[in-house]
Design an enzyme around this catalytic site. Structure first.
Site, PDB file in Angstrom:
ATOM      1  N   GLU A  37      -3.013   7.536  -4.216  1.00 31.58           N
ATOM      2  CA  GLU A  37      -3.453   6.885  -5.436  1.00 31.58           C
ATOM      3  C   GLU A  37      -4.802   7.427  -5.914  1.00 31.58           C
ATOM      4  OE1 GLU A  37      -2.178   2.887  -4.740  1.00 31.58           O
ATOM      5  OE2 GLU A  37      -3.654   2.217  -6.175  1.00 31.58           O
TER       6      GLU A  37
ATOM      7  N   HIS B 173      -1.229  -0.250  -9.854  1.00 33.67           N
ATOM      8  CA  HIS B 173      -1.821  -1.168  -8.867  1.00 33.67           C
ATOM      9  C   HIS B 173      -2.331  -2.442  -9.557  1.00 33.67           C
ATOM     10  CE1 HIS B 173      -3.643  -1.122  -4.566  1.00 33.67           C
ATOM     11  NE2 HIS B 173      -3.393  -2.358  -4.949  1.00 33.67           N
TER      12      HIS B 173
ATOM     13  N   ARG C 231       0.854  -1.187   0.000  1.00 32.85           N
ATOM     14  CA  ARG C 231       0.000   0.000   0.000  1.00 32.85           C
ATOM     15  C   ARG C 231       0.887   1.232   0.000  1.00 32.85           C
ATOM     16  NH1 ARG C 231      -3.290  -2.932  -1.502  1.00 32.85           N
ATOM     17  NH2 ARG C 231      -5.382  -3.359  -0.722  1.00 32.85           N
TER      18      ARG C 231
HETATM   19  C1  GLV Z   1      -4.584  -5.450  -3.875  1.00 32.02           C
HETATM   20  O1  GLV Z   1      -3.934  -4.459  -3.617  1.00 32.02           O
HETATM   21  C2  GLV Z   1      -5.146  -6.261  -2.840  1.00 32.02           C
HETATM   22  O2  GLV Z   1      -5.061  -5.895  -1.652  1.00 32.02           O
HETATM   23  O3  GLV Z   1      -5.706  -7.307  -3.189  1.00 32.02           O
END
Ligand code: GLV
Ligand code: GLV
Length: 322
Positions: A267, A285, A238
């Site tokens: 983001e 992402h 993250r």
């Molecule tokens: C993606 O970032 C997830 O947490 O699955």
């Protein structure tokens, strides 16, 4: 019962939910809804399938109504959901662990190689028609074989990354976590270190912790200064785990050699200057974006909803994280 998916996910989810006799509504096929749009459109659901871009707080839970039984997040991370507020209201929260481990670990490796071997920069160069002759000293990068990886967060994904790096690249594995992992210490010779020591010694540092209060800005100016000047920083967890402003300065000043990022502090916005740097590789992402992982995630999401609506404890319910 009524199930609302905030966004379109692989169709296997809707198929399974409909087969179980539920009505399914998809709110958006093209990007996340704002908090206020979401508040209006989720009213009356018995189950919500949320994406990591949906901030599901107490307000949203109250707008949905008292009949809400489960919030099934289509992600392994669930920092977008206020689990404490859900708990107060007896709402189950689930995630999708296990099935995206390999894909995310592979993505960390892909970023690591892309930065070390300067793949994106070189691709841009060739496409621009700038490749006129072979260059004895052009695009010199780094070899990864036999180097040292420092894994911050040895959960499922961090452990898989450790395996790939150790077995595939004979890398030395250093790790930091809340607990020791005796199996990986035995099998891979993984060494536990406090964060400062790990940062000082690793050639590649990979962030694999969840976002919780104690990991916010875990990597800030001070930590970046501890890293080797030749080190590469990878983040597929993250964005807010790294202080992105400090990272941009560190990359500009040459305090570290490069970074591979799949996630961002604000983001989808990027810290000014980040996208101008040649020594970073940026992906949107997409670490779990493989056909295998996303299909399995959709199946798990549906299973969690179906079980919860039957009154059972779903396989992947989660609790407040510290
Ligand atoms: C993606 O970032 C997830 O947490 O699955
Ligand atoms: C997430 O799946 C993790 O435990 O790394």
């Amino acid at each position: 019962m009524k199930i609302i998916l905030t966004q379109q996910i692989p169709s296997i989810a809707t198929e399974l939910l409909k087969k179980a006799g539920h009505s399914v509504e998809v709110l958006s096929k093209n990007g996340p809804l704002s908090h206020s749009e979401l508040e209006k459109k989720v009213v009356g659901a018995d189950a919500i399938v949320s994406a990591l871009t949906d901030k599901i707080d107490g307000e949203i839970m109250d707008s949905i109504g008292k009949q809400l039984k489960i919030i099934a997040n289509y992600a392994v991370g669930f920092d977008n959901i206020d689990v404490k507020e859900a708990k107060k209201r007896n709402i189950i929260v689930t995630n999708t662990p296990g099935v995206l481990t390999e894909s995310v670990a592979e993505h960390s490796v892909a970023l690591m190689f892309a930065v070390a071997k300067r793949i994106v920069e070189s691709d841009t160069f060739v496409r621009a028609g700038d490749y006129k002759h072979w260059m004895p000293t052009g695009f010199i990068g780094q070899q990864l074989w036999d180097k040292t990886i420092g894994i911050v967060g040895l959960g499922r994904i961090g452990s898989m990354l450790a395996e790939i790096c150790y077995r595939g690249l004979r890398m030395r594995v250093l790790y930091n976590d809340m607990k020791h992992d005796e199996r990986l210490e035995m099998e891979l010779g993984a060494e536990y270190h406090l964060l400062p020591t790990l940062l000082e010694r690793a050639d590649v540092v990979s962030i694999n912790v969840p976002l919780v209060p104690s990991t916010r800005h875990l990597i800030s100016a001070k930590e970046l200064r501890l890293m080797k000047k030749t080190a590469i920083l990878i983040n597929t967890s993250r964005g807010p785990v790294i202080d992105e402003k400090s990272l941009v300065s560190a990359l500009k000043e040459g305090e570290i050699a490069g970074a591979g990022l799949d996630v961002y502090e604000n983001e989808p916005e990027l810290t000014p200057g980040l996208a101008k740097l040649a020594n970073v590789v940026l992906t949107p992402h997409t670490a779990s974006a493989t056909l295998e992982a996303r299909t399995a995630m959709a199946t798990i999401v549906a299973t969690n909803v179906i079980e919860a609506l039957k009154g059972n404890t779903p396989p992947n319910s989660v609790d407040v994280q510290k």
